[in-house]
Motif scaffolding. Structure first.
Motif, PDB file in Angstrom:
ATOM      1  N   GLY A   1      32.407  39.775  30.073  1.00  0.00           N
ATOM      2  CA  GLY A   1      31.515  40.703  30.753  1.00  0.00           C
ATOM      3  C   GLY A   1      32.119  41.405  31.948  1.00  0.00           C
ATOM      4  O   GLY A   1      31.522  42.311  32.511  1.00  0.00           O
ATOM      5  N   GLY A   2      33.306  41.011  32.358  1.00  0.00           N
ATOM      6  CA  GLY A   2      33.954  41.601  33.527  1.00  0.00           C
ATOM      7  C   GLY A   2      34.950  40.618  34.108  1.00  0.00           C
ATOM      8  O   GLY A   2      35.276  39.602  33.473  1.00  0.00           O
ATOM      9  N   GLY A   3      35.416  40.897  35.300  1.00  0.00           N
ATOM     10  CA  GLY A   3      36.361  40.007  35.963  1.00  0.00           C
ATOM     11  C   GLY A   3      35.693  39.210  37.063  1.00  0.00           C
ATOM     12  O   GLY A   3      34.733  38.475  36.831  1.00  0.00           O
ATOM     13  N   ALA A   4      36.170  39.387  38.292  1.00  0.00           N
ATOM     14  CA  ALA A   4      35.633  38.642  39.426  1.00  0.00           C
ATOM     15  C   ALA A   4      34.158  38.955  39.674  1.00  0.00           C
ATOM     16  O   ALA A   4      33.403  38.097  40.135  1.00  0.00           O
ATOM     17  CB  ALA A   4      36.451  38.947  40.682  1.00  0.00           C
ATOM     18  N   ILE A   5      33.738  40.175  39.350  1.00  0.00           N
ATOM     19  CA  ILE A   5      32.340  40.564  39.591  1.00  0.00           C
ATOM     20  C   ILE A   5      31.377  39.656  38.841  1.00  0.00           C
ATOM     21  O   ILE A   5      30.273  39.366  39.314  1.00  0.00           O
ATOM     22  CB  ILE A   5      32.113  42.056  39.237  1.00  0.00           C
ATOM     23  N   VAL A   6      31.806  39.188  37.656  1.00  0.00           N
ATOM     24  CA  VAL A   6      30.982  38.275  36.861  1.00  0.00           C
ATOM     25  C   VAL A   6      31.324  36.828  37.176  1.00  0.00           C
ATOM     26  O   VAL A   6      30.451  36.016  37.474  1.00  0.00           O
ATOM     27  CB  VAL A   6      31.168  38.557  35.359  1.00  0.00           C
ATOM     28  N   ASP A   7      32.612  36.505  37.117  1.00  0.00           N
ATOM     29  CA  ASP A   7      33.070  35.126  37.255  1.00  0.00           C
ATOM     30  C   ASP A   7      32.637  34.512  38.574  1.00  0.00           C
ATOM     31  O   ASP A   7      32.221  33.341  38.627  1.00  0.00           O
ATOM     32  CB  ASP A   7      34.597  35.096  37.123  1.00  0.00           C
ATOM     33  N   PHE A   8      32.721  35.273  39.652  1.00  0.00           N
ATOM     34  CA  PHE A   8      32.345  34.758  40.967  1.00  0.00           C
ATOM     35  C   PHE A   8      31.122  35.447  41.563  1.00  0.00           C
ATOM     36  O   PHE A   8      30.443  34.876  42.411  1.00  0.00           O
ATOM     37  CB  PHE A   8      33.521  34.856  41.927  1.00  0.00           C
TER      38      PHE A   8
END
Length: 371
Positions: free
Chosen positions: A199-206
């Motif tokens: 679903g995305g990078g850091a925007i989703v993961d964190f």
């Protein structure tokens, strides 16, 4: 009177039996390295892993050697595992995109589900999962590491007691140096860096951590608007996703700033809450600080090192068991709850839209989790 005493003893005995009975649990996927958590938690004696669904036999064999489970417990598909082992519950440790498929397979069988954060890859998937959970009357929980932090619960209790007045600003920071630099195994990287699977990078993961905590502290209130800015500071390591994100949630009486990063040299998961008379800090899982303002820039500080939360509130799988067996009834917008995490998905979808368009995204004012 004897029948009443007998009935009461029966209820007590059955309750004790339920509390000591292990939860039969299936593991859906091994590609999310948080899966090591459940193998370690099984040693507590609350749960029994009765089956594992994983098509990658090399990965399953590698983890079998590490954790000691027999390869006979491993099935090539989720359907095969559910049919053969008939678990009471399933935990999802595959891609975020696969969460919907896990619920689609488990819910009609009456099998409860816990997924790793976030709940779903997007709001469309989340709405389908919500309907399946409600239709088939199952628990659908989302696990975050920060849910089990004693410091976060100390912040919540202090706010509820009015110790710093109403919350005016919340800053949540979650991040590390990035999955490639951390040396995460290839099976995890293959989908963690793929926007179609994660679903995305850091925007989703964190970013999901801050959205989850804000929704909990705001008691399910939906922000009026979401504004997000992303960046890609390690294009060689993360060519297809962002690795730096700042999300701003605007409420009528407060503001939330979520900082999510794959670029920080030191890993951190912390937050600070500013009220009218003081500030609360959850510096890590166990460190809680409270500063009460005195004059312009002076303050009186209380610094506490907290013990772990009591069982079963210290572990996701012990908690999952307690919820399923009726020993705990979660409040509506608890950190693991479906209602909370439906709002998290609204926030994440709006954040991605804002980052892509450069515009603030307004959210509907209704407090229904699916609106």
């Amino acid at each position: 009177m004897k029948w009443l005493v007998f009935a009461m003893l029966t209820l007590v005995t059955s309750g004790q039996s339920l509390a000591t009975e292990k939860l039969r649990i299936g593991v859906a996927g091994l590609t999310h390295t948080h899966v090591h958590w459940i193998f370690e938690s099984e040693k507590r004696g609350d749960i029994e892993i009765v089956g594992i669904a994983e098509a990658n036999q090399d990965l399953a064999r590698r983890y079998s050697k590490q954790h000691g489970y027999p390869m006979e417990k491993v099935y090539p598909s989720l359907e095969a595992m559910l049919t053969a082992t008939k678990p009471n519950a399933v935990t999802a440790f595959g891609t975020i995109h696969e969460h919907l498929a896990v619920v689609e397979a488990a819910a009609p069988r009456g099998i409860h589900v816990m997924v790793e954060k976030p709940l779903a890859i997007n709001m469309q998937h989340a709405e389908k999962m919500y309907e399946l959970a409600k239709t088939h009357n199952i628990h659908l929980l989302t696990n975050y590491e920060t849910t089990w932090y004693a410091s976060n619960h100390a912040v919540k209790a202090s706010l509820k007691a009015g110790e710093i007045g109403p919350m005016r600003k919340l800053i949540v920071r979650d991040g590390h140096r990035g999955p490639v630099k951390l040396g995460i195994n290839q099976e995890f990287l293959d989908w963690l860096l793929d926007p179609a699977q994660n679903g995305g990078g850091a925007i989703v993961d964190f970013g999901c951590y801050g959205a989850n905590l804000a929704t909990w502290l705001k008691q399910g209130e939906i922000p009026q608007s979401v504004t997000a800015v992303t960046a890609q500071l390690q294009p060689d390591n993360h060519p297809d996703v962002d690795d730096e994100a700042t999300i701003i949630l605007s409420y009528p009486d407060s503001q939330v700033i979520i900082q999510a990063s794959w670029n920080w040299p030191i890993g951190r998961k912390d937050m600070e809450v500013y009220g009218e008379t003081g500030v609360l800090y959850a510096d890590n899982a166990a460190t809680f600080r409270k500063r009460i303002a005195s004059g312009y820039d002076d303050f009186n500080e209380i610094n506490k090192r907290l013990r772990k939360r009591p069982v079963p509130l210290d572990d996701p799988f012990s908690y999952f068991k307690a919820v399923i067996q009726g020993q705990i009834t979660p409040e509506k917008f608890d950190l693991s709850s479906l209602e909370n995490n439906m709002i998290v998905m609204r926030i994440l979808d709006a954040a991605r839209q804002s980052a892509a368009t450069g515009q603030r995204v307004a959210l509907a004012s209704e407090n229904s989790p699916t609106k």
